[in-house]
Design a protein around this motif. Structure first.
Motif, PDB file in Angstrom:
ATOM      1  N   LYS A   1       0.809  -1.226   0.000  1.00 51.31           N
ATOM      2  CA  LYS A   1       0.000   0.000   0.000  1.00 51.31           C
ATOM      3  C   LYS A   1       0.842   1.275   0.000  1.00 51.31           C
ATOM      4  O   LYS A   1       0.385   2.321  -0.457  1.00 51.31           O
ATOM      5  CB  LYS A   1      -0.982   0.012   1.171  1.00 51.31           C
ATOM      6  N   ASP A   2       2.094   1.180   0.462  1.00 48.60           N
ATOM      7  CA  ASP A   2       2.949   2.376   0.468  1.00 48.60           C
ATOM      8  C   ASP A   2       3.464   2.746  -0.921  1.00 48.60           C
ATOM      9  O   ASP A   2       4.059   3.813  -1.090  1.00 48.60           O
ATOM     10  CB  ASP A   2       4.138   2.184   1.421  1.00 48.60           C
ATOM     11  N   VAL A   3       3.240   1.861  -1.904  1.00 51.38           N
ATOM     12  CA  VAL A   3       3.723   2.133  -3.262  1.00 51.38           C
ATOM     13  C   VAL A   3       2.580   2.610  -4.173  1.00 51.38           C
ATOM     14  O   VAL A   3       2.816   3.105  -5.270  1.00 51.38           O
ATOM     15  CB  VAL A   3       4.394   0.862  -3.834  1.00 51.38           C
ATOM     16  N   LEU A   4       1.358   2.488  -3.707  1.00 46.03           N
ATOM     17  CA  LEU A   4       0.205   2.851  -4.541  1.00 46.03           C
ATOM     18  C   LEU A   4       0.350   4.272  -5.080  1.00 46.03           C
ATOM     19  O   LEU A   4       0.602   5.213  -4.328  1.00 46.03           O
ATOM     20  CB  LEU A   4      -1.093   2.716  -3.750  1.00 46.03           C
ATOM     21  N   GLY A   5       0.189   4.398  -6.386  1.00 43.45           N
ATOM     22  CA  GLY A   5       0.261   5.705  -7.031  1.00 43.45           C
ATOM     23  C   GLY A   5       1.625   6.057  -7.598  1.00 43.45           C
ATOM     24  O   GLY A   5       1.718   6.964  -8.425  1.00 43.45           O
ATOM     25  N   ARG A   6       2.679   5.340  -7.196  1.00 44.25           N
ATOM     26  CA  ARG A   6       4.027   5.686  -7.679  1.00 44.25           C
ATOM     27  C   ARG A   6       4.185   5.346  -9.163  1.00 44.25           C
ATOM     28  O   ARG A   6       4.806   6.083  -9.916  1.00 44.25           O
ATOM     29  CB  ARG A   6       5.109   4.920  -6.897  1.00 44.25           C
ATOM     30  N   TYR A   7       3.674   4.203  -9.577  1.00 38.73           N
ATOM     31  CA  TYR A   7       3.847   3.757 -10.968  1.00 38.73           C
ATOM     32  C   TYR A   7       2.754   4.275 -11.896  1.00 38.73           C
ATOM     33  O   TYR A   7       2.926   4.313 -13.104  1.00 38.73           O
ATOM     34  CB  TYR A   7       3.839   2.220 -11.032  1.00 38.73           C
ATOM     35  N   ARG A   8       1.625   4.613 -11.317  1.00 41.21           N
ATOM     36  CA  ARG A   8       0.454   4.848 -12.153  1.00 41.21           C
ATOM     37  C   ARG A   8       0.644   5.925 -13.225  1.00 41.21           C
ATOM     38  O   ARG A   8       0.226   5.725 -14.372  1.00 41.21           O
ATOM     39  CB  ARG A   8      -0.750   5.186 -11.256  1.00 41.21           C
ATOM     40  N   PRO A   9       1.248   7.067 -12.926  1.00 39.72           N
ATOM     41  CA  PRO A   9       1.407   8.076 -13.988  1.00 39.72           C
ATOM     42  C   PRO A   9       2.170   7.526 -15.197  1.00 39.72           C
ATOM     43  O   PRO A   9       1.785   7.777 -16.340  1.00 39.72           O
ATOM     44  CB  PRO A   9       2.196   9.190 -13.285  1.00 39.72           C
ATOM     45  N   ALA A  10       3.218   6.763 -14.973  1.00 34.23           N
ATOM     46  CA  ALA A  10       3.981   6.190 -16.093  1.00 34.23           C
ATOM     47  C   ALA A  10       3.177   5.087 -16.784  1.00 34.23           C
ATOM     48  O   ALA A  10       3.229   4.948 -18.015  1.00 34.23           O
ATOM     49  CB  ALA A  10       5.310   5.628 -15.588  1.00 34.23           C
ATOM     50  N   LEU A  11       2.431   4.314 -16.011  1.00 38.52           N
ATOM     51  CA  LEU A  11       1.633   3.238 -16.607  1.00 38.52           C
ATOM     52  C   LEU A  11       0.521   3.795 -17.490  1.00 38.52           C
ATOM     53  O   LEU A  11       0.158   3.192 -18.507  1.00 38.52           O
ATOM     54  CB  LEU A  11       1.036   2.353 -15.509  1.00 38.52           C
ATOM     55  N   GLU A  12      -0.030   4.936 -17.122  1.00 37.15           N
ATOM     56  CA  GLU A  12      -1.087   5.550 -17.932  1.00 37.15           C
ATOM     57  C   GLU A  12      -0.561   5.943 -19.314  1.00 37.15           C
ATOM     58  O   GLU A  12      -1.323   6.076 -20.261  1.00 37.15           O
ATOM     59  CB  GLU A  12      -1.654   6.787 -17.221  1.00 37.15           C
ATOM     60  N   GLN A  13       0.755   6.115 -19.435  1.00 32.35           N
ATOM     61  CA  GLN A  13       1.351   6.485 -20.728  1.00 32.35           C
ATOM     62  C   GLN A  13       1.656   5.273 -21.600  1.00 32.35           C
ATOM     63  O   GLN A  13       2.093   5.422 -22.741  1.00 32.35           O
ATOM     64  CB  GLN A  13       2.642   7.267 -20.505  1.00 32.35           C
ATOM     65  N   LEU A  14       1.441   4.075 -21.068  1.00 35.13           N
ATOM     66  CA  LEU A  14       1.842   2.856 -21.778  1.00 35.13           C
ATOM     67  C   LEU A  14       1.280   2.739 -23.194  1.00 35.13           C
ATOM     68  O   LEU A  14       2.031   2.393 -24.116  1.00 35.13           O
ATOM     69  CB  LEU A  14       1.427   1.621 -20.966  1.00 35.13           C
ATOM     70  N   PRO A  15       0.000   3.005 -23.427  1.00 35.85           N
ATOM     71  CA  PRO A  15      -0.518   2.811 -24.789  1.00 35.85           C
ATOM     72  C   PRO A  15       0.209   3.651 -25.831  1.00 35.85           C
ATOM     73  O   PRO A  15       0.217   3.300 -27.012  1.00 35.85           O
ATOM     74  CB  PRO A  15      -1.989   3.249 -24.663  1.00 35.85           C
ATOM     75  N   GLU A  16       0.849   4.721 -25.422  1.00 36.79           N
ATOM     76  CA  GLU A  16       1.570   5.570 -26.379  1.00 36.79           C
ATOM     77  C   GLU A  16       2.928   4.976 -26.748  1.00 36.79           C
ATOM     78  O   GLU A  16       3.480   5.305 -27.801  1.00 36.79           O
ATOM     79  CB  GLU A  16       1.780   6.969 -25.782  1.00 36.79           C
ATOM     80  N   VAL A  17       3.471   4.120 -25.881  1.00 36.14           N
ATOM     81  CA  VAL A  17       4.850   3.661 -26.112  1.00 36.14           C
ATOM     82  C   VAL A  17       5.000   2.152 -26.222  1.00 36.14           C
ATOM     83  O   VAL A  17       6.073   1.670 -26.616  1.00 36.14           O
ATOM     84  CB  VAL A  17       5.784   4.170 -24.980  1.00 36.14           C
ATOM     85  N   ALA A  18       3.966   1.388 -25.887  1.00 36.46           N
ATOM     86  CA  ALA A  18       4.101  -0.074 -25.902  1.00 36.46           C
ATOM     87  C   ALA A  18       2.766  -0.737 -26.190  1.00 36.46           C
ATOM     88  O   ALA A  18       1.703  -0.135 -26.018  1.00 36.46           O
ATOM     89  CB  ALA A  18       4.662  -0.567 -24.569  1.00 36.46           C
ATOM     90  N   ASP A  19       2.863  -2.010 -26.636  1.00 36.45           N
ATOM     91  CA  ASP A  19       1.664  -2.771 -26.987  1.00 36.45           C
ATOM     92  C   ASP A  19       1.285  -3.773 -25.911  1.00 36.45           C
ATOM     93  O   ASP A  19       0.180  -4.322 -25.929  1.00 36.45           O
ATOM     94  CB  ASP A  19       1.914  -3.525 -28.297  1.00 36.45           C
ATOM     95  N   VAL A  20       2.189  -4.037 -24.997  1.00 39.99           N
ATOM     96  CA  VAL A  20       1.945  -5.032 -23.954  1.00 39.99           C
ATOM     97  C   VAL A  20       2.908  -4.743 -22.800  1.00 39.99           C
ATOM     98  O   VAL A  20       3.979  -4.160 -23.010  1.00 39.99           O
ATOM     99  CB  VAL A  20       2.182  -6.469 -24.513  1.00 39.99           C
ATOM    100  N   LEU A  21       2.513  -5.118 -21.602  1.00 42.10           N
ATOM    101  CA  LEU A  21       3.394  -4.980 -20.435  1.00 42.10           C
ATOM    102  C   LEU A  21       3.681  -6.369 -19.868  1.00 42.10           C
ATOM    103  O   LEU A  21       2.749  -7.128 -19.568  1.00 42.10           O
ATOM    104  CB  LEU A  21       2.732  -4.123 -19.351  1.00 42.10           C
ATOM    105  N   LEU A  22       4.962  -6.697 -19.743  1.00 43.95           N
ATOM    106  CA  LEU A  22       5.382  -7.949 -19.125  1.00 43.95           C
ATOM    107  C   LEU A  22       6.023  -7.637 -17.778  1.00 43.95           C
ATOM    108  O   LEU A  22       6.859  -6.734 -17.681  1.00 43.95           O
ATOM    109  CB  LEU A  22       6.384  -8.695 -20.016  1.00 43.95           C
ATOM    110  N   VAL A  23       5.650  -8.397 -16.748  1.00 40.98           N
ATOM    111  CA  VAL A  23       6.185  -8.151 -15.406  1.00 40.98           C
ATOM    112  C   VAL A  23       6.892  -9.431 -14.934  1.00 40.98           C
ATOM    113  O   VAL A  23       6.287 -10.496 -14.850  1.00 40.98           O
ATOM    114  CB  VAL A  23       5.082  -7.727 -14.415  1.00 40.98           C
ATOM    115  N   ALA A  24       8.176  -9.267 -14.594  1.00 38.58           N
ATOM    116  CA  ALA A  24       9.059 -10.414 -14.338  1.00 38.58           C
ATOM    117  C   ALA A  24       9.129 -10.796 -12.860  1.00 38.58           C
ATOM    118  O   ALA A  24      10.209 -11.034 -12.315  1.00 38.58           O
ATOM    119  CB  ALA A  24      10.450 -10.113 -14.874  1.00 38.58           C
ATOM    120  N   GLY A  25       7.979 -10.882 -12.207  1.00 36.22           N
ATOM    121  CA  GLY A  25       7.929 -11.426 -10.853  1.00 36.22           C
ATOM    122  C   GLY A  25       8.281 -10.451  -9.749  1.00 36.22           C
ATOM    123  O   GLY A  25       8.691  -9.322  -9.983  1.00 36.22           O
TER     124      GLY A  25
END
Lengths: 247, 76
Positions: free
Chosen positions: A14-38
């Protein structure tokens, strides 16, 4: 062309909530898929998985992932995977998925992986039962990963693991812990198929770039290594150029 | 002491960090590495200081940046 965003070891709570979201919202402009390595979570609890689903869910691109060792810490990995699946993400463990992106079929085969070390300094299934179990676990996971890779029919094939398949991307970690960071058996599985790219995490002090003995590019996308929300890798660029020439 | 700190950081449920380095420099223990939030960094330093009150601790732990990338790598 297929653009793949990738990151690992985000360890969401819960202490990380919101840290990634602004960059993740930009994903459709720069990538077609997101892979997360564990290592999506800190302790592998359902509550933390829900935090991850909140932070990384509801994106405009597909999300494909594997679990990491932290996601197994509370022995709730099945429940964790269930939360993520319920949130619309694809969880791989000795399995694969094919996504149609920009008219191309991207195959992703994934598994958590496990340790054991690398050529010249690897563990063997010999002696105590615990040692045989340790090596046997890696062998079983690598076998499943190899089978998943070889059975996936796609235009571009990506291997996704948490543990490393090669020692090169561990450079920066203490040599003494290499056997706990990956195994050559994963590289052997990756090299048994026409893999275009291998992605892993786990080694926070490692190095981004390496190659398997068979020549497959390997990228360590652990968050402390890439030092940004995700990296973007582009595959099938040549095919796009050929199309443009033909047009 | 370094081994005890490493285990404490990993096995303590409130920390669970495997990527923290511990280096001894004269009379000071320097904690390094990067974590995902300031709360985690502060908790690590609080736990170590509380466990080893007589040791001088320098907390040199950073927070990993999470901005969007500005470039793409073409894989060939």
């Amino acid at each position: 062309m297929i653009r793949i965003a990738a990151v690992g070891d985000v360890h969401v709570d819960k202490d990380v909530l919101g840290r990634y979201r602004p960059a993740l919202e930009q994903l459709p402009e720069v990538a077609d898929v997101l892979l997360v390595a564990g290592d999506l979570t800190r302790h592998g609890t359902v509550a933390e998985a829900e935090c991850f689903a909140t932070e990384f869910g509801g994106l405009a691109v597909p999300v494909v992932l594997v679990l990491g060792n932290h996601d197994h810490q509370s022995d709730q990995q099945d429940e964790v995977a269930g939360v993520l699946t319920q949130a619309g993400m694809t969880v791989l463990e000795g399995s694969s998925v094919v996504l149609t992106l920009n008219g191309h079929r991207l195959g992703v085969a994934g598994a958590k992986g496990f340790g054991g070390g690398f050529a010249g300094a690897c563990a063997s299934a010999f002696g105590e039962r615990e040692m045989k179990n340790f090596v046997g676990m890696t062998e079983a996971i690598a076998d499943k990963l190899g089978a998943a890779l070889r059975s996936t029919d796609s235009d571009a094939l990506v291997a996704l693991t948490h543990y490393s398949p090669v020692p090169e991307t561990l450079a920066g970690e203490p040599l003494e812990i290499y056997p706990f960071l990956g195994s050559y058996l994963l590289a052997r599985a990756i090299d048994s198929a026409p893999t275009a790219l291998a992605l892993h995490g786990h080694a926070h002090h490692g190095t981004e770039r390496g190659r398997t003995p068979g020549g497959v590019p390997v990228r360590n996308v652990a968050h402390p290594v890439i030092k940004q929300a995700y990296n973007v890798y582009q595959l099938l660029s040549d095919e796009v150029d050929a199309d443009l020439v033909a047009a | 002491m370094e081994a005890e700190i490493q285990r404490l950081l990993t096995e303590d449920g409130r920390v669970a960090e495997q990527g923290i380095t511990v280096q001894r420099r004269e009379h000071t223990l320097v904690l390094g590495g990067e974590v995902e939030s300031t709360q985690r960094r502060d908790e690590i330093c609080r736990r170590i200081t509380s466990r080893f009150p007589d040791v001088e601790i320098a907390c040199d732990i950073g927070i990993v940046r999470a901005q969007a990338p500005s470039d793409v790598e073409e894989i060939s």
